[in-house]
Design an enzyme around this catalytic site. Structure first.
Site, PDB file in Angstrom:
ATOM      1  N   TRP A   1      35.003  42.746  37.329  1.00  0.00           N
ATOM      2  CA  TRP A   1      35.803  42.302  38.476  1.00  0.00           C
ATOM      3  C   TRP A   1      37.251  42.752  38.336  1.00  0.00           C
ATOM      4  O   TRP A   1      37.872  43.183  39.297  1.00  0.00           O
ATOM      5  CB  TRP A   1      35.690  40.779  38.671  1.00  0.00           C
TER       6      TRP A   1
ATOM      7  N   ASP B   1      42.728  36.194  39.661  1.00  0.00           N
ATOM      8  CA  ASP B   1      41.423  35.996  40.294  1.00  0.00           C
ATOM      9  C   ASP B   1      40.759  34.821  39.579  1.00  0.00           C
ATOM     10  O   ASP B   1      40.324  34.941  38.435  1.00  0.00           O
ATOM     11  CB  ASP B   1      40.599  37.283  40.130  1.00  0.00           C
TER      12      ASP B   1
ATOM     13  N   LYS C   1      31.436  29.411  43.788  1.00  0.00           N
ATOM     14  CA  LYS C   1      31.088  28.893  42.458  1.00  0.00           C
ATOM     15  C   LYS C   1      31.476  27.412  42.360  1.00  0.00           C
ATOM     16  O   LYS C   1      30.616  26.550  42.356  1.00  0.00           O
ATOM     17  CB  LYS C   1      31.761  29.700  41.345  1.00  0.00           C
TER      18      LYS C   1
HETATM   19  N1  PMP Z   1      35.854  37.886  40.876  1.00  0.00           N
HETATM   20  C1  PMP Z   1      35.010  37.212  40.084  1.00  0.00           C
HETATM   21  C2  PMP Z   1      35.539  36.645  38.791  1.00  0.00           C
HETATM   22  C3  PMP Z   1      33.681  37.037  40.451  1.00  0.00           C
HETATM   23  O1  PMP Z   1      32.838  36.364  39.651  1.00  0.00           O
HETATM   24  C4  PMP Z   1      33.227  37.594  41.663  1.00  0.00           C
HETATM   25  C5  PMP Z   1      31.796  37.412  42.070  1.00  0.00           C
HETATM   26  N2  PMP Z   1      31.630  36.340  42.898  1.00  0.00           N
HETATM   27  C6  PMP Z   1      34.149  38.289  42.468  1.00  0.00           C
HETATM   28  C7  PMP Z   1      35.451  38.419  42.039  1.00  0.00           C
HETATM   29  C8  PMP Z   1      33.739  38.896  43.768  1.00  0.00           C
HETATM   30  O2  PMP Z   1      33.759  37.913  44.716  1.00  0.00           O
HETATM   31  P1  PMP Z   1      33.276  38.140  46.202  1.00  0.00           P
HETATM   32  O3  PMP Z   1      31.807  38.351  46.147  1.00  0.00           O
HETATM   33  O4  PMP Z   1      33.664  36.856  46.885  1.00  0.00           O
HETATM   34  O5  PMP Z   1      33.985  39.316  46.760  1.00  0.00           O
END
Ligand code: PMP
Length: 383
Positions: free
Chosen positions: A127, A194, A218
């Site tokens: 990520w 994030d 989450k």
């Molecule tokens: N950052 C983290 C730490 C994640 O675990 C995730 C996966 N949910 C994301 C970003 C990406 O998030 P999204 O699917 O909402 O774009």
């Protein structure tokens, strides 16, 4: 609650009659998926009632106007819960946006990485790498630390942070690898974080942060909404053209109501925050989460077969990643878990092994159940 509105639908499609307690039949399934993830059963029950008849309007929450007083009050309550949980002062704006945390990778840099500036990023997994890639398409990005050399099994320390950096970006909890920052990057520059997979899992001092963001799916609610909390005074705004919807100022000016917000996910998130506050807030979440994580890590450490795969001091309280020495036993352990209704234990394909996500809504009894299965499996196969 009246369900007469639905009766014709059940008749027409010859569906079994509506059972308001339908969630009860799933109560014994323990959901260890990484996300979308477990929500408190009380929140699911309240949401299901609102799907049928919201606030006695005779309408579903899914069909009401986002400008209705009823939804305006949901938005207000959701924003005030965020402010309360994070102890925010008036310099911080609370936004509920769409596009997932992934849109924030780009949007944060588009707004706050000026043409002649540079930003620092810490690479602790897939990520963060995605955030780096998006920001690098906009401006000058320096990767000041990375744990890629050991498949992201630790959190880097002892790195230099350029004094002229506009901000430092990091991922507080690495969902895929099971690592978590337990200390902040040492800098005076504003932090952008994030927090998708550990938001609201423990108290946060927001002072060092210019901005945090988190996909809801989450610890906060269902997929479809992203929480953004930001103090725009901490940043130098980029002077480039920013499309209206990608400009934070657009959303700040309109109280997160510039366009139609995701009504249902915001409502469920609001209920989840109400639940967190009723449980005792973030302090109580932290106590519960540490107890659950401790129990599970202890069982893994004390077993003969299983091993926790990340650096001990960097272990995540949210996503417990572990492996098994004899990989031939992997599928039978997974079978043992699913047959006893512990689901979502398979590790991410880039790490392998197992991952148990034990977010706020996972009860102690769920972790105890998993520990029982693990210990029994260890006794039977580890001798
Ligand atoms: N950052 C983290 C730490 C994640 O675990 C995730 C996966 N949910 C994301 C970003 C990406 O998030 P999204 O699917 O909402 O774009």
């Amino acid at each position: 609650m009246s369900i007469s509105r639905l009766t014709p639908i059940f008749d027409e499609f010859k569906l079994p009659s509506f059972k308001p307690n339908i969630k009860d039949s799933f109560m014994t399934t323990y959901n260890f998926f990484a996300g979308p993830a477990i929500l408190p059963s009380k929140v699911i029950r309240q949401s299901s009632e609102a799907l049928l008849n919201f606030e006695n309007m005779g309408l579903s929450i899914m069909e009401i106007s986002h400008r209705s007083p009823q939804f305006m009050s949901v938005m207000k309550e959701a924003q005030s819960h965020v402010k309360e949980l994070l102890a925010l002062d008036d310099d911080y704006s609370v936004l509920f946006l769409t596009g997932g945390a992934s849109t924030q990778f780009y949007m944060s840099a588009l707004n706050y990485l000026p043409e002649r500036g540079n930003a620092s990023y810490i690479d602790t997994g897939a990520w963060s790498s995605k955030a780096i890639k998006e920001a690098a398409a906009i401006g000058k990005v320096q990767v000041i630390a990375s744990s890629k050399d050991q498949n992201y099994s630790y959190i880097p320390v002892d790195y230099a942070i350029p004094s002229d950096t506009q901000y430092v970006h990091f991922t507080s909890n690495n969902t895929i690898y099971g690592t978590q920052f337990h200390q902040l990057p040492p800098t005076e520059a504003p932090l952008i974080c994030d927090m998708s997979s550990d938001i609201f899992s423990k108290p946060i001092n927001m002072m060092p942060y210019g901005m945090i963001y988190a996909g809801a799916q989450k610890n906060m609610g269902p997929a479809g909404v992203t929480l953004v909390v930001l103090n725009k005074n901490k940043f130098q705004k980029a002077e480039r053209h920013i499309p209206t919807m990608l400009d934070y100022d657009t959303h700040i000016a309109k109280g997160s109501m510039f366009n139609t917000p995701p009504v249902l996910p915001i409502y469920v998130s609001m209920l989840t925050m109400r639940w967190i506050i009723a449980q005792g807030g973030l302090e109580a979440m932290e106590v519960r989460n540490s107890k659950k994580a401790q129990l599970l890590y202890d069982a893994i450490d004390n077993s003969r077969l299983f091993n926790a795969i990340v650096n001990k001091k960097d272990r995540s309280q949210m996503n417990v990643c572990f492996g098994i020495e004899d990989t031939a036993l992997e599928s039978s352990f997974l079978k043992a878990c699913t047959s006893q209704r512990c689901i979502g234990i398979k590790g991410h394909r880039s790490v392998g092994g197992f991952r148990a996500s034990i977010y706020n809504a996972m009860k102690m009894e769920g972790v105890e159940k998993l520990v029982d299965i693990l210990s029994k499996f260890d006794r039977e196969h580890g001798g």
